[in-house]
Scaffold this motif. Structure first.
Motif, short mmCIF file in Angstrom:
data_model
loop_
_atom_site.label_atom_id
_atom_site.label_comp_id
_atom_site.label_asym_id
_atom_site.label_seq_id
_atom_site.Cartn_x
_atom_site.Cartn_y
_atom_site.Cartn_z
N LEU A 1 0.68 -1.25 -0.06
CA LEU A 1 0.09 -0.11 -0.01
C LEU A 1 1.03 1.44 0.04
CD1 LEU A 1 -3.06 -0.64 2.21
CD2 LEU A 1 -2.88 -0.55 -0.32
N VAL A 2 1.93 1.21 0.39
CA VAL A 2 2.95 2.32 0.73
C VAL A 2 3.38 2.52 -0.65
CG1 VAL A 2 4.91 3.33 1.43
CG2 VAL A 2 3.38 2.25 3.00
N ALA A 3 3.64 1.45 -1.43
CA ALA A 3 4.50 1.65 -2.73
C ALA A 3 3.36 1.69 -3.83
CB ALA A 3 5.11 0.29 -3.38
N ARG A 4 2.05 1.10 -3.49
CA ARG A 4 1.15 1.24 -4.81
C ARG A 4 -0.34 1.55 -3.84
NH1 ARG A 4 1.31 0.03 -9.89
NH2 ARG A 4 -0.56 0.01 -10.06
N PRO A 5 -0.51 2.92 -3.74
CA PRO A 5 -1.75 3.14 -2.67
C PRO A 5 -2.91 2.42 -3.23
CG PRO A 5 -0.59 4.99 -3.39
CD PRO A 5 -0.03 3.98 -4.41
N HIS A 6 -3.18 2.07 -4.44
CA HIS A 6 -4.39 1.41 -4.83
C HIS A 6 -4.33 -0.12 -4.86
CE1 HIS A 6 -6.61 5.32 -4.99
NE2 HIS A 6 -5.51 5.63 -5.60
N GLY A 7 -3.20 -0.69 -4.50
CA GLY A 7 -3.19 -1.99 -4.60
C GLY A 7 -2.64 -2.38 -5.54
N LEU A 8 -2.20 -3.90 -5.87
CA LEU A 8 -1.57 -4.19 -6.97
C LEU A 8 -2.00 -3.82 -8.38
CD1 LEU A 8 -0.43 -7.80 -5.80
CD2 LEU A 8 0.92 -5.73 -6.08
N LEU A 9 -3.21 -3.85 -8.74
CA LEU A 9 -4.01 -3.81 -10.08
C LEU A 9 -5.02 -3.11 -9.60
CD1 LEU A 9 -3.82 -7.58 -11.41
CD2 LEU A 9 -2.35 -5.73 -11.83
N GLY A 10 -5.20 -2.33 -8.61
CA GLY A 10 -6.29 -1.47 -8.44
C GLY A 10 -5.97 -0.11 -9.19
N ARG A 11 -7.05 0.62 -9.41
CA ARG A 11 -6.90 2.01 -10.10
C ARG A 11 -7.40 3.05 -9.12
NH1 ARG A 11 -9.19 1.77 -15.51
NH2 ARG A 11 -10.32 0.13 -14.41
N ALA A 12 -6.84 4.33 -9.29
CA ALA A 12 -7.46 5.44 -8.51
C ALA A 12 -9.01 5.52 -9.07
CB ALA A 12 -6.70 6.34 -8.48
N SER A 13 -9.97 5.66 -8.53
CA SER A 13 -11.30 5.59 -9.07
C SER A 13 -12.12 6.48 -8.08
CB SER A 13 -12.18 4.36 -9.00
OG SER A 13 -12.10 3.99 -7.59
N ALA A 14 -12.63 7.36 -9.20
CA ALA A 14 -13.83 8.18 -8.53
C ALA A 14 -14.79 7.32 -7.74
CB ALA A 14 -14.27 9.17 -9.56
N PRO A 15 -15.09 8.02 -6.74
CA PRO A 15 -16.19 7.40 -5.76
C PRO A 15 -17.34 7.14 -6.82
CG PRO A 15 -16.00 9.66 -5.31
CD PRO A 15 -15.19 9.44 -5.99
N SER A 16 -18.02 6.24 -6.46
CA SER A 16 -19.11 5.54 -7.32
C SER A 16 -20.28 6.56 -7.28
CB SER A 16 -19.90 4.28 -6.78
OG SER A 16 -21.10 3.78 -7.65
N ARG A 17 -20.83 7.17 -8.76
CA ARG A 17 -21.61 7.96 -8.64
C ARG A 17 -22.97 7.32 -8.10
NH1 ARG A 17 -21.10 12.40 -12.19
NH2 ARG A 17 -23.15 13.09 -11.39
N GLY A 18 -23.81 8.45 -7.53
CA GLY A 18 -25.14 8.02 -7.16
C GLY A 18 -25.03 7.23 -5.81
N ALA A 19 -23.80 7.04 -5.18
CA ALA A 19 -23.77 6.64 -3.84
C ALA A 19 -24.62 7.24 -2.85
CB ALA A 19 -22.27 6.40 -3.55
N ALA A 20 -24.83 8.47 -3.15
CA ALA A 20 -25.69 9.22 -2.32
C ALA A 20 -25.57 9.55 -1.09
CB ALA A 20 -27.11 8.84 -2.52
#
Lengths: 614, 233
Positions: A282-301
């Motif tokens: 997590l320190v090296a890759r803050p979004h995990g090995l294959l994760g991507r920085a994602s915007a929060p899901s729309r409509g999570a309201a």
């Protein structure tokens, strides 16, 4: 050499099971943004239900392949259906609740399932049958290896492949991927997202159930399976990258092999190895090995946090009355009750310190016990090794906790959301394993005994007053800080990090400072806890203690300043009473939590505030 | 076709729509005109059920749909194209279209990918490209195409010309004309009178959450005072 090969294959087999559970967790999180604590319970139910089916097969089917494999599949489907019921009856009603509130609900489910399983299957370990067709072992590369393990090794990649086809070659899969990004838009295009969510839960729960029931031929079924697997599954999901199935697969392999080889190479740090690896990833890759920085899901309201106004007059009056009662309490109560009250006060400060970073700071911590425990150990170590007087110990407590907060916080506040929360968990586990395994200094599992207050404070009432002054004082200071310019900056960063930076707020430093302040406050509580109990054990910084703090804050309500106080009193008080009154305290506690979540989605203090507003 | 009456909507305590009422007739292109923040987008979202109306009625083909969940409103035959486009960036063009797909509707020629690629030829050349790797104009076409896959009878287009290059706007004008020729009713929102006059039959002017003026486009062009008061920046 042979040992290494066997360990490697063992690691692969564990990785498969881990992947099944983690894949369900990651799919559910992707769509619903729910951190499903109950996923481990579904895994455990899979094992229990599978056991019941296999051992109670009718005459003609018992011991046959059809009977065994049929039971395995049926068990997975039944667990899928249970997951659906949980979604429809509980989670569906709280998608609009503040973030992490669902976590509280699923934790209520964990408690309920534990006692329900205890009632149905009893406390003893249950041994499952061997798998027909896969008994015995096969010779491979010169070593004999159990066939069932080989089968498990194949299951992981096969499930990964099937899931990939499901998500990329069916319309249902396309809808799920679309909903992961923007569920509101999906519903505006005519898709019934409630049904979509329910079906996703079915799939996720079924995968957990399958993971559990496939353990039958490998290990005994017991009541500890749920929490044992959920922590690991979280680690896998986070290391792999939230929402990424291939990432979860990779991470499962990594964690599975780490376990297998850690035992051979570094037996002393196996307990912490997994968390160490997670922290590094997590320190090296803050979004995990294959994760991507994602915007929060729309409509999570999630509605924005309401602003914090001045304390209303009735609340000041109520607080003053409560304080007066507390001051008078030692005159009216017996020693035991005074001790209970002392402990409640300590938990109030502990909860308030976590609330400080969760509420105004907007950073969830799954490992806040680390700072509570650091305070406790800081005081106890000084008392034990240097024979330090109590006041020095009480001063050392926040100091050690604060140092730990500075060090861990520097990493944690760089990340956001669940990743940050999981990193706090990883650091807490690292701190825990230091306490657990550095036996020469900390006494390991035996803890440190004889940490008693100095003579002048040995009287329960005196120690109570000391606790009252420190805990209420520190809680009020935290409250004050939220309303200070520092608190404005902290809340500004939570509500909109970019805009806050744009007006010159150094978000990182503010959050780092807040994290440290929270650690210091938790350290004060921990130091007092050590002296009130007279001893310190690794459990003071264990996961259950962190979960307690989370429950207190969420129960009370994250969005109100009085939330943690109400939550700590309600949670600790209720738990104490229930544990004394009944064996089935988990069932009742879990039900109460679920009921609170359904009827007071703003938490207890939030509900009062809302009622008052009307 | 669409009859909105006394529509109110709030964001928290902010009163955004203050009794909005207007109609869209079958087969016509109506434009909701107003400055930034006048309530255009909220009106669209309230019709679509994305912002729950706090009072008022939305009648679509005679049925009151106010307060229904968005997916039911979409299935009833209203297609919504959001201002921010909201393309699924991880999904390819074809997959984006697939999300929008709904069963055919009686008396309507149903849309499929091939017909949409006729309408927006540039999309056909990038069917397997992820939505996240498309230009703004391409995304705008895709978001309209995606909504059309639901075979709507009424299309809500929220600021379709916003941020687009003139050449793309021109294509958008043609597309809207083609959709109108298909018999679709369209309600679009615009700040830009220039674009609106190229495609619309009728205009409705909204300001601070209330309808201030309604009439044909030629009437609006003639009414200098109205444009001055509500539209000039």
């Amino acid at each position: 050499m042979e040992d290494l090969l066997i360990q490697a294959l063992n690691g692969l087999a564990s990785a498969s099971s881990l992947f099944l559970v983690a894949s369900g967790l990651t799919v559910i999180f992707g769509v619903s943004r729910i951190v499903n604590f109950a996923h481990g319970s579904l895994y455990m139910l899979g094992a229990y239900v599978g056991w019941s089916l296999v051992t109670q097969l009718p005459e003609g089917l018992a011991g046959t392949s059809v009977g065994f494999w049929g039971s395995i599949l049926l068990a997975a489907l039944i667990v899928g259906a249970i997951g659906m019921v949980i979604e429809v009856l509980l989670l569906r009603r709280i998608y609009e609740a503040p973030e992490l509130f669902q976590l509280l609900a699923t934790f209520g489910v964990v408690l309920v399932v534990q006692d329900v399983a205890l009632l149905i299957w009893g406390p003893q370990d249950l041994l499952g049958p061997r798998a027909p067709l896969l008994r015995g072992s096969t010779e491979m590369l010169g070593v004999r290896f159990p066939r069932y393990e080989l089968f498990l090794i194949i299951v992981g990649p096969v499930v990964l492949g099937l899931l990939w086809l499901l998500f990329h070659r069916t319309r249902w899969g396309t809808l799920v991927r679309a909903a992961t990004q923007d569920r509101e838009m999906v519903s505006a295009l005519g898709v019934d997202q409630r049904r979509l969510f329910t079906s996703v839960f079915f799939l996720g729960a079924m995968l957990a159930g399958l993971g559990g029931t496939l353990q039958l031929p490998r290990e005994s079924v017991n009541l500890q399976m749920d929490l044992a697997i959920i922590t690991e599954a979280f680690v896998v999901v986070v290391v792999g990258g939230l929402g990424s199935l291939p990432g979860a697969f990779l991470a499962a392999l990594l964690i599975g092999e780490l376990h297998a080889f850690g035992i051979l190479i570094l037996p002393r740090i196996t307990l912490v190895l997994v968390f160490l690896v997670m922290a590094i990833v997590l320190v090296a890759r803050p979004h995990g090995l294959l994760g991507r920085a994602s915007a929060p899901s729309r409509g999570a309201a999630a509605a924005p946090d309401p602003p914090i106004g001045p304390t209303p007059r009735p609340l000041i009056v109520a607080g003053a009355i409560a304080l007066a009662l507390l001051i008078a309490a030692p005159l009216l109560l017996r020693d035991y009750e005074i001790s209970v009250l002392t402990e409640l006060l300590i938990f109030v400060l502990f909860a308030a310190s976590l609330h400080f970073i969760m509420g105004p700071g907007g950073m969830a911590s799954f490992g806040h016990a680390a700072y509570f425990g650091a305070g406790a150990y800081g005081a106890a170590l000084l008392a034990k090794h240097l024979g330090a007087p109590m006041l020095l110990g009480l001063a050392a407590a926040p100091a050690l906790a604060g140092l730990l907060g500075i060090a861990f916080g520097w990493f944690c506040v760089r990340l956001s959301g669940v990743y940050s929360a999981m990193l706090t968990l990883a650091f807490a586990q690292i701190a825990w394993s230091v306490a657990f395994q550095w036996v020469e200094v900390t006494g390991g599992d035996n803890g440190i005994l004889g940490v008693w207050p100095d003579g002048w404070a040995r009287d329960k009432s005196v120690f109570f007053y000391l606790t009252l002054v420190l805990c209420i004082g520190a809680s009020l200071m935290l409250r004050r800080a939220v309303r200070a310019p520092f608190g404005y900056a902290l809340r500004a960063g939570r509500d909109n990090a970019l805009r806050a930076e744009a007006i010159g707020i150094d978000g990182f430093r503010i959050r780092w400072l807040a994290f440290t302040v929270a650690a210091v406050a938790a350290g004060i509580a921990g130091g007092l806890f050590a002296y009130s109990k007279g001893s310190v054990f690794p459990s003071t910084l264990g996961i259950p203690r962190s979960v307690d703090a989370l429950l207190m804050v969420l129960l009370g309500g994250v969005q109100t300043l009085s939330g943690p106080i109400v939550g700590a009193l309600a949670f600790a008080g209720l738990q104490e009473q229930l544990m004394r009154a009944t064996e089935l305290w988990r069932l009742i506690m879990g039900s109460v939590i679920i009921a609170l979540v359904l009827f007071f989605p703003q938490g207890l203090a939030g509900a009062v505030q809302k009622a008052w507003g009307k | 076709m669409l009859d909105v009456a006394g529509l109110h909507a709030h964001y928290g305590r902010a009163h955004i729509l203050d009794g909005v009422g207007f109609t869209v007739a079958a087969g016509e292109v109506a434009v909701l005109l107003g400055r930034n923040g006048s309530g255009k987008s909220t009106t669209m979202k309230a019709i679509m059920g994305l912002v729950p109306p706090s009072a008022g009625s939305v009648r679509f083909e005679g049925r009151d749909i106010a307060g229904q969940p968005p997916f039911r409103i979409a299935r009833a035959g209203i297609g919504y194209v959001p201002e921010e486009r909201r393309i699924f960036t991880d999904l390819t063009v074809l997959e984006n279209l697939d999300v929008g797909r709904q069963p055919a509707r009686a008396g309507l020629r149903s849309w499929d990918a091939a017909r949409l690629f006729d309408l927006f030829p540039s999309l056909g050349a990038m069917r397997d490209r992820p939505g996240g790797r498309m230009s703004g104009g391409e995304q705008q076409m895709l978001t309209i195409a995606r909504t059309l896959m639901g075979n709507p009878r009424l299309l809500l287009l929220d600021e379709p010309s916003e941020g687009l290059a003139p050449v793309i706007i021109e294509r958008m004008v043609h597309a809207i004309a083609a959709l109108k020729a298909e018999g679709l009713s369209i309600l679009l929102s615009e700040q830009n009178l220039h674009f609106a006059r190229l495609v619309s039959d009728r205009a409705v002017i909204i300001e601070k959450g209330r309808i201030r003026w309604a009439g044909t486009l030629p009437d609006l062009i003639a009414a200098d005072d109205v444009r001055e008061q509500y539209l000039s920046v």
